[in-house]
Write an enzyme that holds these catalytic residues in place. Structure first.
Site, mmCIF file in Angstrom:
data_model
loop_
_atom_site.group_PDB
_atom_site.id
_atom_site.type_symbol
_atom_site.label_atom_id
_atom_site.label_comp_id
_atom_site.label_asym_id
_atom_site.label_seq_id
_atom_site.Cartn_x
_atom_site.Cartn_y
_atom_site.Cartn_z
ATOM 1 N N TYR A 1 42.461 38.723 33.073
ATOM 2 C CA TYR A 1 42.261 37.374 33.654
ATOM 3 C C TYR A 1 43.201 36.202 33.525
ATOM 4 O O TYR A 1 43.331 36.089 31.763
ATOM 5 C CB TYR A 1 40.862 37.498 34.118
ATOM 6 C CG TYR A 1 40.856 35.884 34.512
ATOM 7 C CD1 TYR A 1 40.401 36.002 35.840
ATOM 8 C CD2 TYR A 1 40.273 35.144 33.903
ATOM 9 C CE1 TYR A 1 40.587 34.879 36.986
ATOM 10 C CE2 TYR A 1 40.676 33.393 35.353
ATOM 11 C CZ TYR A 1 40.247 33.740 35.944
ATOM 12 O OH TYR A 1 39.934 32.529 36.934
ATOM 13 N N HIS B 1 45.022 19.141 26.515
ATOM 14 C CA HIS B 1 44.776 20.128 27.664
ATOM 15 C C HIS B 1 45.369 18.650 28.387
ATOM 16 O O HIS B 1 43.939 18.446 29.341
ATOM 17 C CB HIS B 1 43.546 20.635 27.119
ATOM 18 C CG HIS B 1 42.941 21.418 28.487
ATOM 19 N ND1 HIS B 1 41.898 21.515 28.237
ATOM 20 C CD2 HIS B 1 44.114 21.703 29.721
ATOM 21 C CE1 HIS B 1 41.352 22.610 29.556
ATOM 22 N NE2 HIS B 1 42.770 22.269 29.966
ATOM 23 N N SER C 1 37.945 22.203 31.394
ATOM 24 C CA SER C 1 38.702 22.579 32.676
ATOM 25 C C SER C 1 37.324 23.057 33.772
ATOM 26 O O SER C 1 35.857 22.357 33.164
ATOM 27 C CB SER C 1 38.134 24.387 31.651
ATOM 28 O OG SER C 1 39.149 25.214 30.783
HETATM 29 P P1 GTP Z 1 40.957 23.719 34.768
HETATM 30 O O1 GTP Z 1 42.436 24.288 35.828
HETATM 31 O O2 GTP Z 1 40.326 24.433 34.564
HETATM 32 O O3 GTP Z 1 41.611 22.954 33.504
HETATM 33 O O4 GTP Z 1 40.419 22.340 35.530
HETATM 34 P P2 GTP Z 1 40.823 20.786 36.561
HETATM 35 O O5 GTP Z 1 40.820 20.448 34.873
HETATM 36 O O6 GTP Z 1 42.187 21.141 37.177
HETATM 37 O O7 GTP Z 1 39.608 20.903 37.295
HETATM 38 P P3 GTP Z 1 39.537 20.671 38.748
HETATM 39 O O8 GTP Z 1 40.554 19.372 39.058
HETATM 40 O O9 GTP Z 1 40.690 21.908 39.413
HETATM 41 O O10 GTP Z 1 38.184 21.001 39.393
HETATM 42 C C1 GTP Z 1 37.340 21.558 39.426
HETATM 43 C C2 GTP Z 1 35.826 21.030 40.105
HETATM 44 O O11 GTP Z 1 35.411 19.389 39.771
HETATM 45 C C3 GTP Z 1 36.284 21.303 41.372
HETATM 46 O O12 GTP Z 1 34.881 22.257 41.914
HETATM 47 C C4 GTP Z 1 35.654 20.088 41.932
HETATM 48 O O13 GTP Z 1 35.542 20.016 43.334
HETATM 49 C C5 GTP Z 1 35.148 19.074 41.171
HETATM 50 N N1 GTP Z 1 35.758 17.717 41.058
HETATM 51 C C6 GTP Z 1 37.486 17.312 41.038
HETATM 52 N N2 GTP Z 1 36.815 16.206 40.782
HETATM 53 C C7 GTP Z 1 35.964 15.775 40.949
HETATM 54 C C8 GTP Z 1 35.433 14.543 41.167
HETATM 55 O O14 GTP Z 1 35.802 13.246 41.646
HETATM 56 N N3 GTP Z 1 34.257 14.339 41.200
HETATM 57 C C9 GTP Z 1 33.473 15.167 41.753
HETATM 58 N N4 GTP Z 1 32.312 15.259 41.725
HETATM 59 N N5 GTP Z 1 33.338 16.456 42.017
HETATM 60 C C10 GTP Z 1 34.996 16.365 41.096
HETATM 61 C C1 SPV Z 2 41.211 26.563 32.328
HETATM 62 O O1 SPV Z 2 39.867 27.190 32.005
HETATM 63 O O2 SPV Z 2 41.312 25.107 31.584
HETATM 64 C C2 SPV Z 2 42.180 26.982 32.955
HETATM 65 C C3 SPV Z 2 42.310 27.963 33.743
HETATM 66 O O3 SPV Z 2 43.156 26.179 32.988
HETATM 67 S S1 SPV Z 2 42.878 29.698 32.970
HETATM 68 O O4 SPV Z 2 44.322 29.451 32.443
HETATM 69 O O5 SPV Z 2 42.322 30.877 32.769
HETATM 70 O O6 SPV Z 2 42.666 28.864 31.458
HETATM 71 MN MN MN Z 3 43.072 24.250 32.006
#
Ligand code: GTP
Ligand code: SPV
Ligand code: MN
Length: 591
Positions: free
Chosen positions: A202, A231, A253
């Site tokens: 994964y 990050h 994340s």
């Molecule tokens: P990783 O790839 O895991 O590092 O995550 P990331 O920080 O890029 O997260 P991502 O932008 O994919 O957001 C993950 C979740 O947060 C999703 O379910 C979105 O819908 C929610 N989300 C993102 N921005 C907002 C916001 O401004 N408000 C709310 N309520 N939810 C949000």
């Molecule tokens: C995170 O978990 O912060 C990610 C996804 O961006 S992974 O590459 O699985 O760590």
């Molecule tokens: Mn990440």
């Protein structure tokens, strides 16, 4: 090995020999980055069921993959930093003595590739041949890994050419083995430039360029060499006069990096000619530029983004990015038209479908069809709002650094730290509710300093010390802020509309950086006066915004107690300056 090897680098060849003796693959195949080879691999993966080809009219070049049911997220409990001295890994990381770890994993790798092909993936984090690029080679028995790495990194023979005879590459070994959870290991040997991953298939556990190299190993190198691996997303805000200001932001994340990085400005800004450009959505490498500012590059070449919640309102740019040449992992398969679906895509879950486990599914039984940590792997160049600096080896100059997390209470919508040292403190005390991105309980508040808790390749106290050192070295450092899009009301609903509307907060941040607006002094830092936030076109009452900006001294005093506990857990390398900041905060809160 055959005579047609694409490199003469003896460090590379000897190491591959050694790994092949242990894992005993039937064949070794060098990945050359060509479309022809990738296509053969896709065809092979489809024939074994590892990939499912999706509707090529609606989703050209797109495929679906399902992981094993026990293998759906990063496994922090099985992730280790194997430094010779335990104290160098620190109290927050898991540690195994490197000798013992090599011995233990060698047994798991022994013959693990028998009857299989070992794929050799030469890849670059950063632009091949640029000053700031770093090279790795991943050995894996998984076509899924190969195809993901082809999207997420820059792969091919030019990497080997750029490496030349140098021993300076990161050695990554991955074998799926039996996907046995009990014997799953994600191990880092920062002192040996080595990563060993076994028994997982994964994402972050196996795409070794990403979290393992570009964060854990790179953070270790960054401390030694005077730069930072974080990050963080990187985005540019273009003003109507054409000037672009760049912001980097660290959220844990699944806390909104991809969404913020690709945001569509609210109409009030669009009308005036503002635009937002994406440089990166997950990882930033930061170094001091000759002009004395902090410059950022995104070392990745694609996005491994969270699928659920992505739709044409929340993140149309991400959705558009996934319309071609994308690998979907653990989403719903719509059998009627061979497309994909996930919770939050639209209100019409397919009726004739398979869930992420591959079982017949429709939404009527109330179960989720896509795994909460289901993802898309898509090329950065698919992204409609990709910055034209994406491929610029110099990167972009950072005006503001933003920290943030999921906090139902405590943290206001936004506040500004009072100095680099105070900003480092603000990063060090970050807390957030856990998400499905890592195995374990979801929704539990935990400390996640700088969103790097799972990704620092050495002692957390030393990492904070490195932040403080960097602050002293950057002549013109970014200003540091903290945001929280996730405050909830008494019914547990998010109060702030979030997503594109977050631009309103970024604009206040930039105005502060330019000294254009005053702010209210509070015990935790500077908070906006409501009048200075653009609320035009927003269906949120000023009173409500006032509430979002409120700093509750009692909650914060409780938090101070939690921070003391956490600092004690991090241990004796927490810099004295951070304790000074903590004591001063406590005093300002009126204790
Ligand atoms: P990783 O790839 O895991 O590092 O995550 P990331 O920080 O890029 O997260 P991502 O932008 O994919 O957001 C993950 C979740 O947060 C999703 O379910 C979105 O819908 C929610 N989300 C993102 N921005 C907002 C916001 O401004 N408000 C709310 N309520 N939810 C949000
Ligand atoms: C995170 O978990 O912060 C990610 C996804 O961006 S992974 O590459 O699985 O760590
Ligand atoms: Mn990440």
């Amino acid at each position: 090995m055959s005579a047609t090897m694409p490199t003469k680098n003896r460090y590379v060849l000897n190491w591959i020999d050694e790994m092949a003796k242990m894992t005993r693959p039937e064949k070794i195949l060098w990945i050359d980055g060509t479309e022809k080879q990738a296509d053969e691999l896709r065809r092979e993966a489809c024939s074994t069921g590892e990939l499912t080809k999706l509707n090529q009219d609606l989703l050209p070049g797109c495929y679906l993959h399902r992981t094993a049911i026990n293998d759906v997220a990063r496994v922090e409990g099985r992730t280790f930093i194997c430094t010779r001295k335990k104290e160098d890994a620190g109290n927050i990381n898991n540690w195994i003595d490197p000798k013992e770890c090599y011995a233990r994993l060698s047994k798991l790798y022994d013959g693990a590739m028998e009857g299989k092909t070992m794929y050799v993936i030469p890849y670059s984090m950063g632009i091949v041949g640029s000053d700031f690029a770093k090279y790795g080679i991943e050995l894996t028995d998984s076509i899924y890994v190969v195809l993901n790495m082809l999207i997420m990194t820059r792969v091919g023979n030019d990497v080997l050419d750029a490496l030349g005879d140098d021993p300076g590459f990161i050695k990554g070994l991955h074998a799926k083995a039996q996907l046995d959870e009990e014997n799953r290991y994600i191990c880092h040997f920062p002192e040996d430039n080595t990563i060993w991953s076994v028994n997982s298939g994964y994402g972050g556990n196996v795409l070794l360029g990403k979290k393992c190299f570009a964060l854990r190993i790179a953070s270790y190198l960054g401390r030694k060499e005077g730069w930072m691996a974080e990050h963080m997303l990187i985005l540019g805000i273009e003003f109507p006069d054409g000037e672009i200001k760049y912001i980097s932001a660290a959220f844990p994340s699944a806390c909104g990096k991809t969404n913020l990085a690709m945001l569509i400005p609210p109409e009030i800004y669009r009308k005036k000619g503002f635009k937002v450009w994406t440089v990166g959505d997950d990882i930033a490498w930061l170094r001091i530029g000759r002009d004395g500012r902090l410059w950022a590059v995104n070392p990745e070449n694609g996005f491994f983004g969270v699928a659920p919640g992505t739709n044409d309102k929340s993140n149309p740019n991400a959705l558009a990015t996934t319309k071609k040449n994308t690998i979907f992992t653990n989403v719903v398969e719509n059998l009627d038209n061979e497309t994909v679906w996930w919770e939050g895509l639209d209100k019409n879950p397919p009726k004739n479908a398979l869930n992420w486990k591959g079982e017949k599914w429709d939404a009527t039984d109330g179960s989720k069809g896509a795994h909460p940590n289901s993802r898309f792997t898509a090329m950065a160049t698919n992204c409609p709002c990709l910055s034209d600096k994406f491929n610029d080896p110099a990167g972009v100059p950072i005006t503001a650094i933003v920290f943030g997390g999921r906090r139902a209470r405590t943290a206001p919508l936004v506040y500004q730290s009072t100095s680099w040292q105070n900003g480092t403190f603000v990063g060090s005390i970050m807390a957030s509710e856990t998400t499905a991105a890592a195995a374990g309980a979801v929704g539990v508040v935990r400390r996640d300093p700088m969103a790097m808790r799972p990704f620092v390749g050495y002692d957390m106290g030393d990492y904070w010390g490195h932040w403080l050192e960097m602050g002293k070295m950057i002549p013109n450092p970014p200003k540091i802020f903290h945001v929280n899009w996730f405050r909830t009301d008494d019914n547990g609903q998010f109060i702030w509309p979030g997503y594109g509307e977050n631009m309103r907060v970024l604009m206040w941040i930039l105005a502060r950086c330019e000294g254009k607006v005053e702010a209210k002094e509070t015990p935790i830092g500077y908070v906006p006066f409501v009048k200075d936030l653009e609320l035009d076109g927003l269906d949120v009452d000023e009173k409500v915004v006032e509430g979002l900006l409120d700093v509750d001294a009692k909650l914060w005093l409780d938090d101070v107690a939690g921070i003391r506990e956490f600092y004690a857990q991090v241990g004796n390398r927490v810099p004295a300056e951070l304790y000074d900041e903590l004591n001063a905060l406590e005093k300002r809160l009126g204790k």
